[in-house]
Design a protein around this motif. Structure first.
Motif, PDB file in Angstrom:
ATOM      1  N   LEU A 173      15.290   7.496 -30.770  1.00 21.48           N
ATOM      2  CA  LEU A 173      15.192   8.399 -29.622  1.00 21.48           C
ATOM      3  C   LEU A 173      15.265   9.865 -30.054  1.00 21.48           C
ATOM      4  O   LEU A 173      14.534  10.714 -29.528  1.00 21.48           O
ATOM      5  CB  LEU A 173      16.297   8.100 -28.612  1.00 21.48           C
ATOM      6  CG  LEU A 173      16.128   6.846 -27.759  1.00 21.48           C
ATOM      7  CD1 LEU A 173      17.313   6.702 -26.802  1.00 21.48           C
ATOM      8  CD2 LEU A 173      14.818   6.885 -26.968  1.00 21.48           C
ATOM      9  N   HIS A 174      16.114  10.177 -31.018  1.00 24.74           N
ATOM     10  CA  HIS A 174      16.228  11.564 -31.471  1.00 24.74           C
ATOM     11  C   HIS A 174      14.957  12.013 -32.187  1.00 24.74           C
ATOM     12  O   HIS A 174      14.587  13.194 -32.107  1.00 24.74           O
ATOM     13  CB  HIS A 174      17.458  11.719 -32.372  1.00 24.74           C
ATOM     14  CG  HIS A 174      18.739  11.830 -31.614  1.00 24.74           C
ATOM     15  ND1 HIS A 174      19.091  12.958 -30.891  1.00 24.74           N
ATOM     16  CD2 HIS A 174      19.759  10.945 -31.435  1.00 24.74           C
ATOM     17  CE1 HIS A 174      20.255  12.771 -30.308  1.00 24.74           C
ATOM     18  NE2 HIS A 174      20.686  11.558 -30.623  1.00 24.74           N
ATOM     19  N   MET A 175      14.280  11.100 -32.860  1.00 25.32           N
ATOM     20  CA  MET A 175      13.006  11.460 -33.476  1.00 25.32           C
ATOM     21  C   MET A 175      11.941  11.729 -32.422  1.00 25.32           C
ATOM     22  O   MET A 175      11.071  12.579 -32.587  1.00 25.32           O
ATOM     23  CB  MET A 175      12.534  10.333 -34.409  1.00 25.32           C
ATOM     24  CG  MET A 175      13.413  10.145 -35.625  1.00 25.32           C
ATOM     25  SD  MET A 175      12.570   9.220 -36.900  1.00 25.32           S
ATOM     26  CE  MET A 175      11.262  10.347 -37.311  1.00 25.32           C
ATOM     27  N   LEU A 176      12.027  10.992 -31.311  1.00 23.39           N
ATOM     28  CA  LEU A 176      11.047  11.136 -30.238  1.00 23.39           C
ATOM     29  C   LEU A 176      11.431  12.218 -29.227  1.00 23.39           C
ATOM     30  O   LEU A 176      10.604  12.596 -28.390  1.00 23.39           O
ATOM     31  CB  LEU A 176      10.885   9.801 -29.505  1.00 23.39           C
ATOM     32  CG  LEU A 176      10.311   8.636 -30.323  1.00 23.39           C
ATOM     33  CD1 LEU A 176      10.335   7.356 -29.494  1.00 23.39           C
ATOM     34  CD2 LEU A 176       8.893   8.938 -30.786  1.00 23.39           C
ATOM     35  N   ALA A 177      12.657  12.715 -29.310  1.00 20.14           N
ATOM     36  CA  ALA A 177      13.175  13.659 -28.317  1.00 20.14           C
ATOM     37  C   ALA A 177      12.265  14.860 -28.067  1.00 20.14           C
ATOM     38  O   ALA A 177      12.087  15.270 -26.908  1.00 20.14           O
ATOM     39  CB  ALA A 177      14.570  14.126 -28.722  1.00 20.14           C
ATOM     40  N   PRO A 178      11.665  15.468 -29.119  1.00 26.22           N
ATOM     41  CA  PRO A 178      10.804  16.640 -28.844  1.00 26.22           C
ATOM     42  C   PRO A 178       9.597  16.328 -27.965  1.00 26.22           C
ATOM     43  O   PRO A 178       8.987  17.250 -27.417  1.00 26.22           O
ATOM     44  CB  PRO A 178      10.353  17.075 -30.244  1.00 26.22           C
ATOM     45  CG  PRO A 178      11.383  16.517 -31.172  1.00 26.22           C
ATOM     46  CD  PRO A 178      11.794  15.221 -30.558  1.00 26.22           C
ATOM     47  N   TYR A 179       9.279  15.034 -27.840  1.00 31.24           N
ATOM     48  CA  TYR A 179       8.065  14.658 -27.113  1.00 31.24           C
ATOM     49  C   TYR A 179       8.359  13.971 -25.776  1.00 31.24           C
ATOM     50  O   TYR A 179       7.441  13.743 -24.994  1.00 31.24           O
ATOM     51  CB  TYR A 179       7.216  13.722 -27.982  1.00 31.24           C
ATOM     52  CG  TYR A 179       7.040  14.246 -29.385  1.00 31.24           C
ATOM     53  CD1 TYR A 179       6.226  15.346 -29.648  1.00 31.24           C
ATOM     54  CD2 TYR A 179       7.726  13.670 -30.459  1.00 31.24           C
ATOM     55  CE1 TYR A 179       6.078  15.842 -30.929  1.00 31.24           C
ATOM     56  CE2 TYR A 179       7.584  14.162 -31.744  1.00 31.24           C
ATOM     57  CZ  TYR A 179       6.761  15.246 -31.978  1.00 31.24           C
ATOM     58  OH  TYR A 179       6.628  15.749 -33.247  1.00 31.24           O
ATOM     59  N   ILE A 180       9.624  13.665 -25.498  1.00 29.58           N
ATOM     60  CA  ILE A 180       9.992  13.016 -24.246  1.00 29.58           C
ATOM     61  C   ILE A 180      10.132  14.075 -23.162  1.00 29.58           C
ATOM     62  O   ILE A 180      10.825  15.074 -23.336  1.00 29.58           O
ATOM     63  CB  ILE A 180      11.308  12.224 -24.413  1.00 29.58           C
ATOM     64  CG1 ILE A 180      11.106  11.061 -25.407  1.00 29.58           C
ATOM     65  CG2 ILE A 180      11.786  11.678 -23.076  1.00 29.58           C
ATOM     66  CD1 ILE A 180      12.373  10.299 -25.728  1.00 29.58           C
ATOM     67  N   THR A 181       9.477  13.865 -22.044  1.00 32.86           N
ATOM     68  CA  THR A 181       9.407  14.899 -21.003  1.00 32.86           C
ATOM     69  C   THR A 181      10.472  14.729 -19.924  1.00 32.86           C
ATOM     70  O   THR A 181      10.622  15.605 -19.072  1.00 32.86           O
ATOM     71  CB  THR A 181       8.025  14.881 -20.329  1.00 32.86           C
ATOM     72  OG1 THR A 181       7.801  13.594 -19.736  1.00 32.86           O
ATOM     73  CG2 THR A 181       6.926  15.170 -21.344  1.00 32.86           C
ATOM     74  N   VAL A 182      11.190  13.607 -19.927  1.00 35.42           N
ATOM     75  CA  VAL A 182      12.217  13.379 -18.909  1.00 35.42           C
ATOM     76  C   VAL A 182      13.590  13.638 -19.527  1.00 35.42           C
ATOM     77  O   VAL A 182      13.712  13.837 -20.735  1.00 35.42           O
ATOM     78  CB  VAL A 182      12.122  11.942 -18.352  1.00 35.42           C
ATOM     79  CG1 VAL A 182      10.818  11.760 -17.605  1.00 35.42           C
ATOM     80  CG2 VAL A 182      12.224  10.913 -19.477  1.00 35.42           C
ATOM     81  N   GLY A 183      14.626  13.633 -18.697  1.00 40.59           N
ATOM     82  CA  GLY A 183      15.960  13.979 -19.158  1.00 40.59           C
ATOM     83  C   GLY A 183      16.439  13.078 -20.288  1.00 40.59           C
ATOM     84  O   GLY A 183      16.544  11.857 -20.118  1.00 40.59           O
TER      85      GLY A 183
END
Length: 224
Positions: free
Chosen positions: A186-196
């Protein structure tokens, strides 16, 4: 027994022995003895141990490519957490392969080639899933579109190796350990996740704990 039944017995028995003792410590004689068949009968079906390992790998490949093809049809972050649990359970089921992967692939050029093909197909499938999430507005790669594949490869490396890390750390591979491995993804994907992100993490943990609670009691017993 019919040929397919004998082959299944040999593969099932070998897998259990390999998981328990490591493939290098188990001979075809031992497998035949555990199956209750002659050595000649075993070698009629599999010429050597490498062919048994290859047949076990085919089960892994079948699970991923024949039983998991529709992930992109459920483009939610909750389903992504389910995918991670599913992958973790597969690694535990075939734990010797993931422990010994580097050595096994070096020893067998056919297995190495098939693994590469399998890996590329699975990475493509995960890219397709994340692309569908982006189409739903749940993720946004924007100008970093070229980063999609490298990010997927990095998450693949984490998911393949996290159970080993937990085991060799002397920890129990339970729902909390699965959540910790998933948090890295999740932290690797965090820059690309648009929700909270906090909501995503909380919901993911709830999903993982619920799925693990539904597993058979001994499903995680082989790890740690």
């Amino acid at each position: 027994m019919a040929t397919r039944e004998t082959q299944a017995l040999i593969i099932d028995t070998a897998l259990a022995l390999f998981n328990r003792h490591g493939s290098s410590n188990i001979s075809t004689n031992r497998i035949a003895a555990e199956c209750g068949i002659s050595r000649g009968n075993l070698h009629y079906h599999f010429r050597n141990k490498a062919e048994i390992v290859y047949a076990i790998f085919q089960r892994i490949s079948h699970a991923m490519h024949d039983e998991w093809p529709a992930d992109h049809l459920e483009p939610t972050l909750e389903h992504m957490a389910k995918m991670y649990v599913r992958q973790s359970m597969l690694i535990l089921e075939f734990e010797f392969f993931y422990r010994e992967m580097a050595a096994l692939l070096r020893q067998d050029s056919l297995l190495r080639r098939r693994y590469r093909e399998h890996r590329e197909r699975r990475i493509d499938a995960i890219c397709r899933f994340l692309t569908t999430l982006a189409e739903q507005g749940i993720m946004d790669f924007g100008a970093d579109r070229a980063m999609l594949r490298p990010v997927v490869i990095a998450t693949w490396i984490i998911s393949d190796n996290w159970p080993n890390f937990v085991e060799f750390s002397g920890r129990e591979f339970d729902a909390e350990a699965i959540c910790q491995g998933y948090d890295m993804i999740l932290h690797m994907l965090a820059p690309y996740i648009t929700v909270g992100f906090e909501d995503v993490t909380r919901t993911s943990h709830e999903t993982i704990h619920a799925l693990v609670a539904e597993l058979p009691r001994d499903a995680l017993a082989s790890a740690g």
